[in-house]
Design a protein around this motif. Sequence first.
Motif, mmCIF file in Angstrom:
data_model
loop_
_atom_site.group_PDB
_atom_site.id
_atom_site.type_symbol
_atom_site.label_atom_id
_atom_site.label_comp_id
_atom_site.label_asym_id
_atom_site.label_seq_id
_atom_site.Cartn_x
_atom_site.Cartn_y
_atom_site.Cartn_z
ATOM 1 N N ASP A 131 0.808 -1.215 0.000
ATOM 2 C CA ASP A 131 0.000 0.000 0.000
ATOM 3 C C ASP A 131 0.842 1.267 0.000
ATOM 4 O O ASP A 131 0.308 2.381 -0.053
ATOM 5 C CB ASP A 131 -0.910 0.002 1.234
ATOM 6 C CG ASP A 131 -1.933 -1.130 1.177
ATOM 7 O OD1 ASP A 131 -2.238 -1.601 0.064
ATOM 8 O OD2 ASP A 131 -2.417 -1.548 2.251
ATOM 9 N N ASP A 132 2.154 1.113 0.095
ATOM 10 C CA ASP A 132 3.039 2.283 0.126
ATOM 11 C C ASP A 132 3.009 2.973 -1.235
ATOM 12 O O ASP A 132 3.351 2.370 -2.258
ATOM 13 C CB ASP A 132 4.459 1.833 0.468
ATOM 14 C CG ASP A 132 5.392 3.018 0.692
ATOM 15 O OD1 ASP A 132 4.914 4.166 0.579
ATOM 16 O OD2 ASP A 132 6.579 2.785 0.970
ATOM 17 N N PRO A 133 2.624 4.242 -1.297
ATOM 18 C CA PRO A 133 2.553 4.936 -2.603
ATOM 19 C C PRO A 133 3.924 5.185 -3.221
ATOM 20 O O PRO A 133 4.020 5.482 -4.418
ATOM 21 C CB PRO A 133 1.837 6.241 -2.259
ATOM 22 C CG PRO A 133 2.100 6.461 -0.802
ATOM 23 C CD PRO A 133 2.205 5.108 -0.172
ATOM 24 N N ASN A 134 4.975 5.090 -2.431
ATOM 25 C CA ASN A 134 6.312 5.382 -2.943
ATOM 26 C C ASN A 134 6.986 4.140 -3.532
ATOM 27 O O ASN A 134 8.193 4.161 -3.782
ATOM 28 C CB ASN A 134 7.184 5.949 -1.829
ATOM 29 C CG ASN A 134 6.606 7.258 -1.291
ATOM 30 O OD1 ASN A 134 6.056 8.056 -2.069
ATOM 31 N ND2 ASN A 134 6.736 7.481 0.012
ATOM 32 N N ASN A 135 6.221 3.044 -3.664
ATOM 33 C CA ASN A 135 6.810 1.823 -4.201
ATOM 34 C C ASN A 135 7.263 2.033 -5.632
ATOM 35 O O ASN A 135 6.515 2.546 -6.480
ATOM 36 C CB ASN A 135 5.794 0.685 -4.176
ATOM 37 C CG ASN A 135 5.950 -0.152 -2.927
ATOM 38 O OD1 ASN A 135 6.971 -0.100 -2.274
ATOM 39 N ND2 ASN A 135 4.921 -0.930 -2.608
ATOM 40 N N THR A 136 8.472 1.624 -5.884
ATOM 41 C CA THR A 136 9.015 1.678 -7.241
ATOM 42 C C THR A 136 8.918 0.300 -7.869
ATOM 43 O O THR A 136 8.662 -0.712 -7.198
ATOM 44 C CB THR A 136 10.473 2.136 -7.219
ATOM 45 O OG1 THR A 136 11.243 1.197 -6.468
ATOM 46 C CG2 THR A 136 10.589 3.523 -6.575
ATOM 47 N N ALA A 137 9.165 0.230 -9.139
ATOM 48 C CA ALA A 137 9.143 -1.042 -9.842
ATOM 49 C C ALA A 137 10.241 -1.959 -9.323
ATOM 50 O O ALA A 137 10.063 -3.183 -9.209
ATOM 51 C CB ALA A 137 9.306 -0.819 -11.345
ATOM 52 N N GLN A 138 11.398 -1.353 -8.989
ATOM 53 C CA GLN A 138 12.506 -2.149 -8.470
ATOM 54 C C GLN A 138 12.146 -2.758 -7.119
ATOM 55 O O GLN A 138 12.431 -3.925 -6.852
ATOM 56 C CB GLN A 138 13.755 -1.250 -8.321
ATOM 57 C CG GLN A 138 15.011 -1.996 -7.909
ATOM 58 C CD GLN A 138 15.563 -2.877 -9.006
ATOM 59 O OE1 GLN A 138 15.203 -2.709 -10.182
ATOM 60 N NE2 GLN A 138 16.422 -3.811 -8.641
ATOM 61 N N HIS A 139 11.521 -1.977 -6.293
ATOM 62 C CA HIS A 139 11.132 -2.472 -4.974
ATOM 63 C C HIS A 139 10.071 -3.557 -5.085
ATOM 64 O O HIS A 139 10.098 -4.575 -4.365
ATOM 65 C CB HIS A 139 10.622 -1.308 -4.131
ATOM 66 C CG HIS A 139 10.280 -1.711 -2.724
ATOM 67 N ND1 HIS A 139 8.973 -1.896 -2.292
ATOM 68 C CD2 HIS A 139 11.075 -1.988 -1.646
ATOM 69 C CE1 HIS A 139 8.977 -2.258 -1.023
ATOM 70 N NE2 HIS A 139 10.243 -2.308 -0.598
ATOM 71 N N ARG A 140 9.129 -3.352 -6.010
ATOM 72 C CA ARG A 140 8.082 -4.361 -6.203
ATOM 73 C C ARG A 140 8.658 -5.673 -6.747
ATOM 74 O O ARG A 140 8.257 -6.754 -6.360
ATOM 75 C CB ARG A 140 7.018 -3.813 -7.161
ATOM 76 C CG ARG A 140 5.768 -4.690 -7.215
ATOM 77 C CD ARG A 140 4.612 -4.003 -7.907
ATOM 78 N NE ARG A 140 4.937 -3.581 -9.240
ATOM 79 C CZ ARG A 140 5.102 -2.290 -9.619
ATOM 80 N NH1 ARG A 140 4.959 -1.322 -8.719
ATOM 81 N NH2 ARG A 140 5.414 -1.964 -10.870
ATOM 82 N N LYS A 141 9.663 -5.551 -7.597
ATOM 83 C CA LYS A 141 10.322 -6.741 -8.125
ATOM 84 C C LYS A 141 11.071 -7.480 -7.024
ATOM 85 O O LYS A 141 11.085 -8.717 -6.975
ATOM 86 C CB LYS A 141 11.285 -6.324 -9.243
ATOM 87 C CG LYS A 141 11.897 -7.506 -9.980
ATOM 88 C CD LYS A 141 12.746 -7.006 -11.144
ATOM 89 C CE LYS A 141 13.311 -8.178 -11.929
ATOM 90 N NZ LYS A 141 14.134 -7.721 -13.087
ATOM 91 N N GLU A 142 11.694 -6.702 -6.129
ATOM 92 C CA GLU A 142 12.399 -7.316 -5.013
ATOM 93 C C GLU A 142 11.434 -8.073 -4.106
ATOM 94 O O GLU A 142 11.708 -9.198 -3.672
ATOM 95 C CB GLU A 142 13.146 -6.232 -4.226
ATOM 96 C CG GLU A 142 13.930 -6.778 -3.053
ATOM 97 C CD GLU A 142 14.629 -5.654 -2.294
ATOM 98 O OE1 GLU A 142 14.968 -5.857 -1.114
ATOM 99 O OE2 GLU A 142 14.824 -4.567 -2.893
ATOM 100 N N LEU A 143 10.274 -7.492 -3.822
ATOM 101 C CA LEU A 143 9.269 -8.167 -3.000
ATOM 102 C C LEU A 143 8.759 -9.439 -3.675
ATOM 103 O O LEU A 143 8.522 -10.468 -3.029
ATOM 104 C CB LEU A 143 8.097 -7.226 -2.716
ATOM 105 C CG LEU A 143 8.368 -6.057 -1.756
ATOM 106 C CD1 LEU A 143 7.150 -5.156 -1.660
ATOM 107 C CD2 LEU A 143 8.736 -6.594 -0.372
ATOM 108 N N LEU A 144 8.598 -9.355 -4.983
ATOM 109 C CA LEU A 144 8.125 -10.527 -5.714
ATOM 110 C C LEU A 144 9.135 -11.676 -5.607
ATOM 111 O O LEU A 144 8.747 -12.837 -5.404
ATOM 112 C CB LEU A 144 7.887 -10.158 -7.184
ATOM 113 C CG LEU A 144 7.412 -11.294 -8.098
ATOM 114 C CD1 LEU A 144 6.094 -11.863 -7.602
ATOM 115 C CD2 LEU A 144 7.278 -10.797 -9.536
ATOM 116 N N ASN A 145 10.418 -11.354 -5.731
ATOM 117 C CA ASN A 145 11.431 -12.399 -5.601
ATOM 118 C C ASN A 145 11.424 -13.014 -4.201
ATOM 119 O O ASN A 145 11.597 -14.228 -4.033
ATOM 120 C CB ASN A 145 12.821 -11.830 -5.903
ATOM 121 C CG ASN A 145 13.009 -11.585 -7.391
ATOM 122 O OD1 ASN A 145 12.388 -12.243 -8.222
ATOM 123 N ND2 ASN A 145 13.880 -10.626 -7.731
#
Length: 1400
Positions: free
Chosen positions: A97-111
Amino acid sequence: MFDFVIPLSVPDLAKSGGINQYVVQDVASVQQLKSQVHSFRVALKSKGPRCILDSFDTPYSVLCHFQSVDPAVKEDTLELLIQAVSSLSSDLPAQLDDPNNTAQHRKELLNVVKMSCYLLSKLTEAFENETSRAGLITAPSKGNKKTKFRSVSGFDWDAEREQVLKVLVQLLQIDIRRLWNLSLVEEEFSSLITCCCYKLLENPFLNQAKNKGTKETILHLLGVLIKKYNHLVGASVKVVQLLQHFEHLAPVFAQAVSLWVTEYSAKSIVGEVMREIGLKSHEDLAHEGSGTRAYATFLTELASAVPATMIPAISVLLEYLDGESYVMRMAVLEVMGEMVAQVLNGEKLEDSSRDTRDQLLETLQEHIHDINSFVRSRVLQVYTNIVQKKALPLARFRDVLDLTIGRLADKSVNVCKNAIQLLAAFMANNPFTWKLSSADLREPLEKEICKLKEMKDKEKEKTPVAVIEAWEVWNAMEPELIQTVEAVLSVEGRGYNEDASEDHVLINETPQESAEKILHLLQNNKYRQAIVLTLACLETFPESEYFSLEKTNVEDKNTSQKNVLNIMGHIFKGSDTPNSGLQVSSLSSAPVKNLPGDQQSILSTESSPIDIDKQQMLVQYLRDTHNFAIKMEKAIAVISDMLYWKTTSVVLEAINFFVTVSEFGVSHALIGIRRMLPLVWSKDSGVKEAVIEAYRRLYLNPSGDTQRAKAQTLIHNLSLLMVDASLGTVQCLEEIIIEFFQKGEFHSSVTQLLWERFTGKIPSSSLERRAAVLLIGMASRVEQEIVYSNLDTLIAVALKENVQEDYLLARDVCITISKIADGGKQKTGKSTRPFRMSQDHPLFSTLSDAIVKGVTSRDSNWTSFSDHAISLIYLLSESPEKLCANILHRCAACILEDINKEKDVVSQDKQNVEEKALSPSISVLSFLLANLFCLVGAVAFQQMAHLETSVCTELQRRRMEKEEQTGATSTKKSKQPSSESNIDEEMGLVGATAEDTEAELVRKICENELLSEDQLLSKFTPLILKVCNSPGQYTDQLSTAACLALSKCMMISSEFCDSHLRLLFTLLEKSPIPSVRSNTIIALGDLTIRFPNLIEPWTPHLYARLRDESSSVRKTAVIVMTHLILKDLVKVKGQISEMAVLLNDGDPEITSLAYNFFNELASKDNAIYNLLPDMISRLSDPEKGVEEQLFKTIMTQLFSYITKDKQTESLVEKLCQRFRTARTERQCRDLAHCLTLLSYTERGLKKMLENFDCYGDKLVDDHIYQSFLNVIGQMRKGTKPEFKALVDEFEQKLTACHNRGMENIEPIELEPSQNKEEQGTKRGIKQRPILKNVADNSFVTPKHRASKKAAARKKKMAVTFSSDENSTEESDADAEIAEHETPKVTTPIGRSSRRTRAKK
């Protein structure tokens, strides 16, 4: 940032992949893992779940070395991964829910998510595989309990497994789909989790109760994947695949699918799974045993949970109804039943749903006659469920009920049992009434039918009612209205205001209320008031729609005539516009007086046809109820026969059925309630307890507010059961009543009410009083004081002055008093004196007086009373012979006195010579002699029984007392007994010798003294013999009594029996009175038991009565011969074919007795097999046999008892050889038909081929040839290939012989076998003729036969078929027994003495 790609296998991660794809760099060794796991723990604490990005290789290495790594390391790794996933589930929502999430951060969470889930899933599978292997290798402990997988450190995999699943559910419930592009979760990720879940479900121990939480967690996890991660199609395919290999998953997946439908809104998965199952071929389902059973169980359990979601896809399963797999047929039919029972029920269904329901019910109805018995049973179970849930439409009750009753005759026991259950469900859930008696329903039905007919007749006679529309009435009223309007409008000053109040508009009155008032005035012909009120409304409501019609001629506030008429016409006729206020379209509810003049006669005050419709509905309801009751009564007749089946489950269902129908008051239910009574003696404890419980349920829970009212109801119900009951029924009921009394289930008020009913304190009928005294006697079996303390009451009420009013009551009182002899007033001890009363007891004097007073009575019940009274005297009196001698003297004196009085009356009358010569003892007083003979016979029989039982027992008791006394004195002396006496005592000969001496003494008394010339009984025997020797000169009553008295006297002495045996058999054969013949054969049955050697030569005469013209005599003969044959008291001879003929007797009761006889005879080893050849010869004989169709019916039943292969092979050989001696074509056809009734094996076929020459020349006959073709058809069923070739060759030879003849056929080469020579065709013995057309000199007393030594010297004759005889000079139809034909050699049927038994 790298991409973690889920691999197909674990080793693939160590291989190089694509660009930016994660690859394991270093797989640690087993020795390094412990330290690296510790490092992983430290990293998890410091970095949280993101540490998996850097420390992935450590748990991966544990996974690679899982088989060799230390268990503690594996367990620690699993614990750390659980913590990582749990922590990830807690942190992930906020990060997503963090609005500051970047694509890189989202990819890291997915991994992180993918790597954590991958490791946890694979490690879970590894642990599960290890547990499964351990369970297979480790032998189960005692009690078949699986050893729990627990390590030394206390690691419990069952608990950890559930924890793993919980953290996965917690993670997947988060909307992690946002981590993927376009929220499209890759299929590999969902497959990773689902494969782990399905792997866990394969464990059969997951179904145990202790693993319930784990199983439910797996199902919820799969539900989340189906709802959020597009696993619906994959789940449906996987469910079907796993069901094919794991049968235990059927209930699990049924629960899973119902859970997914109800909680995860995945209704479409039901259709997907059903379509996947529907793709299975019929051949696969027919051969896959476990898979097919799993599919069937899954479908049935799913239908019971969510039947509504299965309805749209039911069509994909319908084709299995025509397939070979009966398991799938049962499943589909059960699914249909659940749909009807739970969804498609009630009367408020839509048309489409109703059509679907009807189609499903029609399909179920068709499969009641399915070829497979399991399917038929299941359909009946399905219908039982539908009926119990009240989902069967009333229109189908009749058809289903008829089909169910038909299934009671099914060959399958399970089908019959389920049919009974369905009928009981029909009765318990019937929509008609709680009281279903066709007799009670017939009267109201006829009454209502007559009432309906009267209503229809009256309707036809009435004048047709004219339907008159409102406008027609208005046109008839209009001329008078015009005149009235003109008169009103012409009055100056508006004189209408002076009229009654009805012509004024009230203050709060609405326009509609005013219009209704105008209408009411017009209907009642009050035209003037209606016009005045209309004018007032025009002024008051000028804007109202009722009074706003166009006004054309309005001058000086004067309203025109036209407008007033239009206003009233609009109100009376109504408007065609939908917004009009009053819609008056017809005058059906208006009085006819609103019509002017003679038009009122057109209408009549006729009622609506609603009453007739209601009456028709009532008649239809009563008719359906009456038909339902009749069909239930028809079923009762069939089920009552099932009470005596050998299958316990069917018997129990039949008992429960009769309890149910009895509770609903079906009139014929009492038949079954009575017929189940003998089952109380059943050796099966379950059946006995069921009968007792049934009577407890029916009779020990009566209705009533008070204890006394309940007792009255109980006694009334038991009394109904005893009305017209036989002695056997009463004895069975007594056993149940004793059971209830012993357990204290009868309240004390029951006994009190029984005495009140018996003594007349409560007004009761004769039947009720008799039932009450019998019930008192049953209670006395438990507590003798009930009768003994009230003996005076019993005597005073039933045996004194009013004894002649009801001899049946007096008889039942005698039966009740006799109960106290079983144990009343007995003293404890080793040798107790029998309970006897003194000779001067009031009971005996009262009984003597009652017998003497009644001997001159014409009451037919006196005979029964006198028999029981004499029996009671011998049972309780100290000197019964003196009392009975006195009774005989007094009775004879009374009869002589009456005869003398009759003579005086005849001599005083002035009659012609012929009337004076007529003996009064024959013409008028024959009943006196009949009563006397009955009394003589009763005394003779009871005297004999008294000597052999009471006297002999008393002698033994006294001897035992004496031996005890002498034994006590001898022990005081120290004398050594002799060796001879020791040997006798050790062998038990001392007591046996004494017993034989006592028995011999009693036998001599009976043989030499009871009927000697100086005894009283001998004075009556000449008179009895005179009547028996001249049966045509006396009445039927006297002849019957004389025959009975003679037979009872013959029971006493063998000498007396031997001298009059020919006379008794003459009566048996020639007496025109059926009752004499019936009583004689019963007596001869008793004589056979007592003197078997005397009766044995006359056995053919006993068999001859099986063809008596009277059905009552045949029935008696069947019962007697059944008893004698099954008890081995009569040698079974060829005449048993007479018993076989009764299998198709016109009387169904006789047929049932014959069937029971052969069923019992078949239980004896080889009995039917040994008798069958001779029965075939006798029944197929053209002169003495039966018709061809009857022969086939009889043989079909008899051959059903041949079940052993050796018996079949032997019969095949005998029947084939029998063709040579057949004299007619009919006999050949009969033999060929018998061959079709056998079950053939390979050896049986070889026997037929070996004896082909015996019947080959007979094959030219079409019927015989067709019979052999039927044999060929039986042989082909389930034959082996090598056997089939032999069958084909045999068929070719049969066909060639039929077409070309025997001489043109070449022999078939058989396997080497020993060919037996034909035996018995040239020799035989002459058959004893069947008794028929007996002449006067046919009854010759058989002479004593030759000695045994002489008989032994005779050459043993071969036993062959009776029709094998070459000589036909002596016909079997000749019934005369000449002197030389009388049997000369007897076969003694002696009973071993006590001495002989002791020596054995």
